[in-house]
Scaffold this active site. Structure first.
Site, PDB file in Angstrom:
ATOM      1  N   GLU A  82       0.821  -1.214   0.000  1.00 51.72           N
ATOM      2  CA  GLU A  82       0.000   0.000   0.000  1.00 51.72           C
ATOM      3  C   GLU A  82       0.857   1.266   0.000  1.00 51.72           C
ATOM      4  O   GLU A  82       0.329   2.372   0.041  1.00 51.72           O
ATOM      5  CB  GLU A  82      -0.926   0.007   1.224  1.00 51.72           C
ATOM      6  CG  GLU A  82      -1.882  -1.168   1.288  1.00 51.72           C
ATOM      7  CD  GLU A  82      -2.741  -1.293   0.050  1.00 51.72           C
ATOM      8  OE1 GLU A  82      -3.326  -0.277  -0.373  1.00 51.72           O
ATOM      9  OE2 GLU A  82      -2.813  -2.401  -0.517  1.00 51.72           O
ATOM     10  N   TYR A 124      -8.587  -2.910 -12.254  1.00 50.44           N
ATOM     11  CA  TYR A 124      -8.639  -2.602 -10.824  1.00 50.44           C
ATOM     12  C   TYR A 124     -10.047  -2.807 -10.279  1.00 50.44           C
ATOM     13  O   TYR A 124     -10.238  -3.420  -9.225  1.00 50.44           O
ATOM     14  CB  TYR A 124      -8.188  -1.156 -10.595  1.00 50.44           C
ATOM     15  CG  TYR A 124      -8.034  -0.793  -9.135  1.00 50.44           C
ATOM     16  CD1 TYR A 124      -6.816  -0.972  -8.487  1.00 50.44           C
ATOM     17  CD2 TYR A 124      -9.101  -0.285  -8.398  1.00 50.44           C
ATOM     18  CE1 TYR A 124      -6.670  -0.654  -7.142  1.00 50.44           C
ATOM     19  CE2 TYR A 124      -8.968   0.032  -7.059  1.00 50.44           C
ATOM     20  CZ  TYR A 124      -7.746  -0.154  -6.436  1.00 50.44           C
ATOM     21  OH  TYR A 124      -7.613   0.150  -5.104  1.00 50.44           O
TER      22      TYR A 124
END
Length: 230
Positions: A82, A124
């Site tokens: 992340e 995504y």
């Protein structure tokens, strides 16, 4: 530890690829927040208009996702994927599961890493949609209608919704019709066609033609024209 995923980590395959192990997972709802795709991708091979998932406080909003119980030592793997703390920060939240409120951790994009006008890629968005069994039908359908990134297909050169395909360490954008054609032609040929071969067939044979009686005939023409190898 308890971790709430609302973006691409809703896809179990993504978590496994990152090496993050979890002992359980379940549907959860985060009240008081809204899902946005305003996190700048900032990946070397992706267009600058691509957006990743993020959450913003909204008293009337709710965000659905997956509550994972991950191995404590694997938090570092999540942090790395992340891009914490440079792109996302960790925040403490409380989500509602089927039968109780659960304190947990999630990620939120830093203010200098967000922008307006961004859109998720179809790739995504599909990661989140892969969690269909964990999402309410209403939430899933709303997500599925999200406007995605429009790019120029590498094969037909039309600007439309595209998926990203990695080939020889390069990312190519293909529209869904060209992607499906590539797969069908490859099955007929007996091997997967490259993006370059698909582009050549589209530009030199398909575009402007009156059509072909069969996929086999199209492939034969492509071989005869030396567009693809026999």
């Amino acid at each position: 530890m308890k971790y709430f995923a609302y973006g691409s980590n809703c896809n179990h395959a993504v978590m496994e690829k990152k090496g993050v192990r979890f002992s359980s997972c379940q549907h959860a709802v985060l009240p008081g927040y809204r899902l946005l795709f305003n996190k700048k991708a900032m990946r070397e091979n992706l267009p600058p208009d691509i957006g990743f998932a993020n959450i913003n406080e909204d008293p009337t909003g709710t965000v659905e996702g997956i509550l994972y119980d991950i191995v404590d030592d694997h938090l570092a793997l999540l942090d790395e994927s992340e891009r914490y703390p440079d792109h996302y920060t960790r925040i403490a939240i409380t989500v509602q599961t089927k039968d109780k409120l659960v304190p947990c951790t999630t990620y939120q994009a830093l203010p200098d890493k967000i922008a307006s006008g961004l859109k998720p890629s179809r790739n995504y968005l599909n990661h989140i949609l892969s969690a269909k069994d964990f999402l309410s039908r209403q939430y899933f359908e709303a997500l599925n209608k999200s406007q995605t990134y429009l790019g120029e297909c590498a094969c037909c050169l039309r600007k439309q919704e595209v998926v990203f395909i990695k080939e020889e360490d390069r990312l190519h954008m293909l529209c869904q019709p060209c992607r499906e054609a590539r797969l069908m032609w490859g099955e007929t040929r007996g091997r997967r066609l490259t993006v370059a071969e698909t582009e050549a067939i589209m530009q030199q044979l398909v575009k402007g033609s009156s059509g072909f009686p069969s996929i086999q005939k199209l492939i034969e023409e492509a071989i005869a024209a030396k567009i693809i190898d026999p």
